[in-house]
Design an enzyme around this catalytic site. Structure first.
Site, PDB file in Angstrom:
ATOM      1  N   CYS A  13       1.080  -0.626  -0.268  1.00  9.22           N
ATOM      2  CA  CYS A  13      -0.009  -0.375  -0.205  1.00  9.22           C
ATOM      3  C   CYS A  13       0.665   0.748  -0.268  1.00  9.22           C
ATOM      4  CB  CYS A  13      -1.083  -0.262   1.236  1.00  9.22           C
ATOM      5  SG  CYS A  13       0.192   0.312   2.922  1.00  9.22           S
ATOM      6  N   ARG A  19      -3.031  -0.908   5.297  1.00  9.84           N
ATOM      7  CA  ARG A  19      -3.965  -1.715   4.711  1.00  9.84           C
ATOM      8  C   ARG A  19      -3.348  -2.971   4.432  1.00  9.84           C
ATOM      9  NH1 ARG A  19      -5.180   1.875  -0.749  1.00  9.84           N
ATOM     10  NH2 ARG A  19      -3.551   3.261   0.844  1.00  9.84           N
ATOM     11  N   ASP A 134      -8.177   3.266   0.619  1.00 12.79           N
ATOM     12  CA  ASP A 134      -7.066   4.379   1.435  1.00 12.79           C
ATOM     13  C   ASP A 134      -7.772   4.897   3.040  1.00 12.79           C
ATOM     14  OD1 ASP A 134      -4.971   5.431   3.600  1.00 12.79           O
ATOM     15  OD2 ASP A 134      -4.607   6.906   1.500  1.00 12.79           O
TER      16      ASP A 134
HETATM   17  P1  4NP Z   1      -2.016   2.985   3.578  1.00 13.02           P
HETATM   18  O1  4NP Z   1      -2.777   4.332   4.966  1.00 13.02           O
HETATM   19  O2  4NP Z   1      -1.117   3.397   2.548  1.00 13.02           O
HETATM   20  O3  4NP Z   1      -2.932   1.854   3.498  1.00 13.02           O
HETATM   21  O4  4NP Z   1      -0.900   2.568   5.172  1.00 13.02           O
HETATM   22  C1  4NP Z   1      -2.084   5.120   5.085  1.00 13.02           C
HETATM   23  C2  4NP Z   1      -1.006   5.146   5.879  1.00 13.02           C
HETATM   24  C3  4NP Z   1      -0.598   7.095   6.049  1.00 13.02           C
HETATM   25  C4  4NP Z   1      -0.604   7.599   4.573  1.00 13.02           C
HETATM   26  C5  4NP Z   1      -1.570   7.843   4.167  1.00 13.02           C
HETATM   27  C6  4NP Z   1      -2.204   6.571   3.818  1.00 13.02           C
HETATM   28  N1  4NP Z   1      -0.181   8.951   4.798  1.00 13.02           N
HETATM   29  O5  4NP Z   1      -0.644   9.882   4.697  1.00 13.02           O
HETATM   30  O6  4NP Z   1       0.976   9.345   5.947  1.00 13.02           O
END
Ligand code: 4NP
Length: 167
Positions: A13, A19, A134
């Site tokens: 992800c 995710r 997300d």
């Molecule tokens: P992930 O979610 O990609 O599912 O781990 C996110 C985690 C952090 C961020 C965005 C999405 N961020 O902008 O820091």
């Protein structure tokens, strides 16, 4: 650590704190329920960005995992590295943006290993080929939905594996 893994799978992800750790946890949970050779599949996860390297999964992801009967608290975030494209047999992206980021990094042969995780579903399933949304800027319900979507993908994937995985 899985000694002598029959298959190596990477989930990807953006941040590797929501995710893809949940994907690793859900798929691991399903594999362990199957037992036998299914326990020889090695799973890992990574993010396409470096923001959260070394961090534990988001507490909301840990809670959603616990509510579904598995634990992701020991995972630590890392960024995708070029060697991942050689090492892993299959690479499952959570959404189109991260799939595009992976395709840019990968050599042409390794590009064939990269697909959307929800493409594991039967084409007639409602979530087939959808992005896993997300959940980072949302509330805890978003994390519950992520687990539910990934669990459907995991069930479809397990059903597609031969009982002697890797043979
Ligand atoms: P992930 O979610 O990609 O599912 O781990 C996110 C985690 C952090 C961020 C965005 C999405 N961020 O902008 O820091």
């Amino acid at each position: 650590m899985v000694p002598n893994p029959s298959k190596k799978i990477l989930f990807v992800c953006l941040g590797n704190i929501c995710r893809s750790p949940l994907a690793q946890g859900v798929f691991q949970h399903r594999l362990m329920q199957q037992g036998g050779d299914f326990s020889r599949v090695a799973l890992d996860s990574a993010g396409t960005v470096a923001y959260h390297i070394g961090k534990s999964p988001d507490p909301r992801a840990c809670s959603a995992a616990r509510a579904s009967g598995f634990d992701i608290a020991n995972q630590r975030a890392r960024q995708v590295s070029i060697s991942d494209f050689d090492y892993f047999d299959e690479i499952f992206a959570m959404d189109r943006a991260n799939r595009a980021a992976l395709l840019k990094l990968a050599d042409p042969i390794s590009q064939n290993k990269i697909r959307l995780v929800m493409s594991l579903l039967d084409p007639s399933a409602p979530f087939f080929d959808r992005d896993v949304p997300d959940p980072y800027y949302g509330d805890s319900d978003g994390f519950t939905e992520v687990v539910s979507m990934l669990d459907q993908a995991a069930a479809a994937w397990i059903a597609s594996l031969s009982p002697s995985v890797g043979n």
